[in-house]
Scaffold this active site. Structure first.
Site, mmCIF file in Angstrom:
data_model
loop_
_atom_site.group_PDB
_atom_site.id
_atom_site.type_symbol
_atom_site.label_atom_id
_atom_site.label_comp_id
_atom_site.label_asym_id
_atom_site.label_seq_id
_atom_site.Cartn_x
_atom_site.Cartn_y
_atom_site.Cartn_z
ATOM 1 N N PRO A 56 -28.012 -41.193 103.937
ATOM 2 C CA PRO A 56 -27.269 -39.971 104.440
ATOM 3 C C PRO A 56 -28.156 -38.931 105.350
ATOM 4 O O PRO A 56 -27.601 -38.179 105.772
ATOM 5 C CB PRO A 56 -26.793 -39.245 103.166
ATOM 6 C CG PRO A 56 -27.570 -39.702 102.032
ATOM 7 C CD PRO A 56 -28.184 -40.924 102.454
ATOM 8 N N HIS A 66 -21.462 -26.838 115.644
ATOM 9 C CA HIS A 66 -22.906 -26.512 115.422
ATOM 10 C C HIS A 66 -23.623 -27.159 116.692
ATOM 11 O O HIS A 66 -23.627 -28.078 116.988
ATOM 12 C CB HIS A 66 -23.410 -27.249 114.351
ATOM 13 C CG HIS A 66 -23.049 -26.438 112.877
ATOM 14 N ND1 HIS A 66 -23.654 -26.658 111.797
ATOM 15 C CD2 HIS A 66 -22.020 -25.793 112.534
ATOM 16 C CE1 HIS A 66 -22.930 -26.027 110.793
ATOM 17 N NE2 HIS A 66 -22.072 -25.109 111.426
ATOM 18 N N TYR A 91 -32.598 -28.831 106.866
ATOM 19 C CA TYR A 91 -33.135 -30.142 106.187
ATOM 20 C C TYR A 91 -34.614 -29.573 105.727
ATOM 21 O O TYR A 91 -35.436 -29.409 106.412
ATOM 22 C CB TYR A 91 -33.301 -31.216 107.169
ATOM 23 C CG TYR A 91 -32.127 -31.869 107.682
ATOM 24 C CD1 TYR A 91 -31.724 -33.090 107.089
ATOM 25 C CD2 TYR A 91 -31.165 -31.378 108.435
ATOM 26 C CE1 TYR A 91 -30.104 -33.660 107.354
ATOM 27 C CE2 TYR A 91 -29.978 -31.772 109.126
ATOM 28 C CZ TYR A 91 -29.572 -32.866 108.210
ATOM 29 O OH TYR A 91 -28.443 -33.555 108.638
ATOM 30 N N TYR A 124 -29.593 -37.219 116.829
ATOM 31 C CA TYR A 124 -28.717 -36.561 115.861
ATOM 32 C C TYR A 124 -27.283 -36.181 116.360
ATOM 33 O O TYR A 124 -26.056 -36.390 115.609
ATOM 34 C CB TYR A 124 -29.446 -35.040 115.597
ATOM 35 C CG TYR A 124 -28.681 -34.507 114.288
ATOM 36 C CD1 TYR A 124 -29.414 -34.452 112.948
ATOM 37 C CD2 TYR A 124 -27.924 -33.779 114.415
ATOM 38 C CE1 TYR A 124 -28.865 -33.683 111.860
ATOM 39 C CE2 TYR A 124 -27.186 -33.286 113.469
ATOM 40 C CZ TYR A 124 -27.888 -33.114 112.151
ATOM 41 O OH TYR A 124 -27.273 -32.467 111.197
ATOM 42 N N LYS A 128 -25.159 -40.536 109.607
ATOM 43 C CA LYS A 128 -24.794 -41.403 110.561
ATOM 44 C C LYS A 128 -23.548 -42.447 109.827
ATOM 45 O O LYS A 128 -23.131 -43.163 110.674
ATOM 46 C CB LYS A 128 -25.928 -42.302 111.112
ATOM 47 C CG LYS A 128 -26.764 -41.654 111.839
ATOM 48 C CD LYS A 128 -26.261 -40.927 112.953
ATOM 49 C CE LYS A 128 -27.097 -39.993 113.902
ATOM 50 N NZ LYS A 128 -26.469 -39.303 114.718
#
Length: 389
Positions: A292, A72, A200, A384, A296
């Site tokens: 979550p 991704h 998200y 990220y 990580k």
């Protein structure tokens, strides 16, 4: 029985540490309190930082990940119907891999079986002895008999509820914790993902996440009160609520179906310091828990393994203990960086019970800054995709 490194916990952290050490000629024995089927049934995160990808490859367990995992190059943050794409390549030149933790664990088991590592399952009443001296050992019971393992060092990879962390005396341990006033209701469904990248969602009704494991296995979450039970949520009620929280264009094309797993997970941030006491080293969830949001948990466990395996290999290969001495400080520096990012993502995207109008406007302002500022997107993308080791 005797070995060089006793590893407590047969999850991905313990198995990866054993795999890396075995390949370098360092002997290990792994103790796991559950059976293999139980370990492989755990449903966990599926977003791997690129440093994690490279470490799995270097450990000889990356072939199936490279065949079946999904690279991704971005993700979406949403507010209502507004979608903000975070382009990892454009922002920081990196990417992530979507590949389930269960599959990582399966690959590690296969690799450990191939090299003949001793993995003892159903090890009950595990206890650590002599950790603050020169001759530590581990005892456990199995099939009604007590067993003993002598070793040079012990790696505690046995999770938040394991025996390793409490072995460190309470007057030496410092624990830092933030418990969030909500949980995540998560489902697995054998349906195509809602989008080709993770979404998200920040919504007035609460957070939602649209994720995936493979092209025909989707993972979805919605924020729920801690008082909710899985039994309170039928499949139909879950899908209806998820659609309300996703942008309209995504919800309109969402393919639903029967769920094959459903659970509610509480959220917390937790760090225990130090991560070393005598000849005991903590790895992964034994030392830290992250919410979550931002994925990580597994990645932090892998970074712990990176520091500890390098230190042990250097010690056994060169007699140099400097890495062992600095392990706790090295690992904690990265832990706190990831902790900050997970806390930031959690506070940015969720609804809190006492959230004021001002707090909501601050969330909107931060999302607007991410949408308009390349610098803000770069910082988010760097965190990220993974801070450097």
């Amino acid at each position: 029985m005797k070995t060089q490194v006793a590893i407590i916990g047969g999850g991905p952290a313990g198995l990866l540490l054993s795999q890396v050490l075995n390949r370098a000629g360092v002997a290990t024995v792994v103790l796991e309190r559950k059976d293999r089927a139980y370990v492989l049934a755990r449903i966990r995160a599926g977003v791997l930082e690129w440093g994690t990808v490279e470490m799995l490859r270097a450990a000889g367990v990356g072939d199936r990940m490279d065949r079946e995992g999904q690279v991704h190059e971005g993700c979406y943050l949403t507010s209502g119907d507004r979608m903000i794409r975070l382009d990892f390549h454009e922002s920081c030149g990196k990417q992530v891999m979507v590949y389930g933790q269960t599959e990582v664990t399966r690959d590690l088991y296969a690799a450990q079986d191939a090299v003949g590592t001793t993995i003892i399952h159903d090890a009950a009443d595990v206890a650590l002895h002599g950790v603050d001296g020169d001759t530590p050992h581990v005892t456990w019971t199995k099939d009604g008999h007590e067993h003993r393992l002598d070793c040079d060092y012990i790696a505690g990879c046995d999770g938040f509820h394991g025996v390793s962390r409490p072995t460190i005396p309470s007057d030496i341990r410092r624990e830092f914790e933030k418990v969030y006033p909500f949980g995540w209701l998560g489902v697995l469904s054998e349906t195509p993902p809602a989008a080709h990248e993770l979404i998200y969602a920040n919504h007035e009704r609460g957070f939602a996440l649209a994720s995936m494991r493979n092209p025909m296995l989707s993972r979805y979450y919605i924020q729920v009160p801690l008082t909710d039970r899985v039994e309170d949520w039928s499949d139909a009620a879950f899908w209806d609520e998820l659609k309300r929280r996703l942008p309209a264009e995504v919800a309109a094309s969402l393919i639903t179906g029967p769920t094959i797993e459903k659970s509610i997970a509480p959220l917390r941030s937790f760090v225990s310091e130090p991560m070393r006491w005598g000849r005991l080293f903590l790895c992964g969830d034994a030392a830290h828990i992250v919410p979550p949001t931002g994925a990580k948990g597994l990645n932090l466990a892998v970074s712990d393994v990176h520091y500890l395996s390098a230190a042990l290999i250097r010690f056994y290969g060169q007699g140099d203990a400097a890495g062992l001495e600095s392990y706790s400080a090295d690992a904690l520096a990265r832990v706190w960086g990831a902790m900050r990012f997970s806390w930031q993502m959690t506070t940015l995207l969720h609804r809190f019970p006492e959230q004021s109008g001002f707090d909501r406007r601050m969330q909107e302002a931060e999302l607007a800054q991410i949408a308009s500022s390349p610098a803000a997107r770069r910082l988010l993308a760097e965190n990220y995709t993974g801070l450097p080791y």
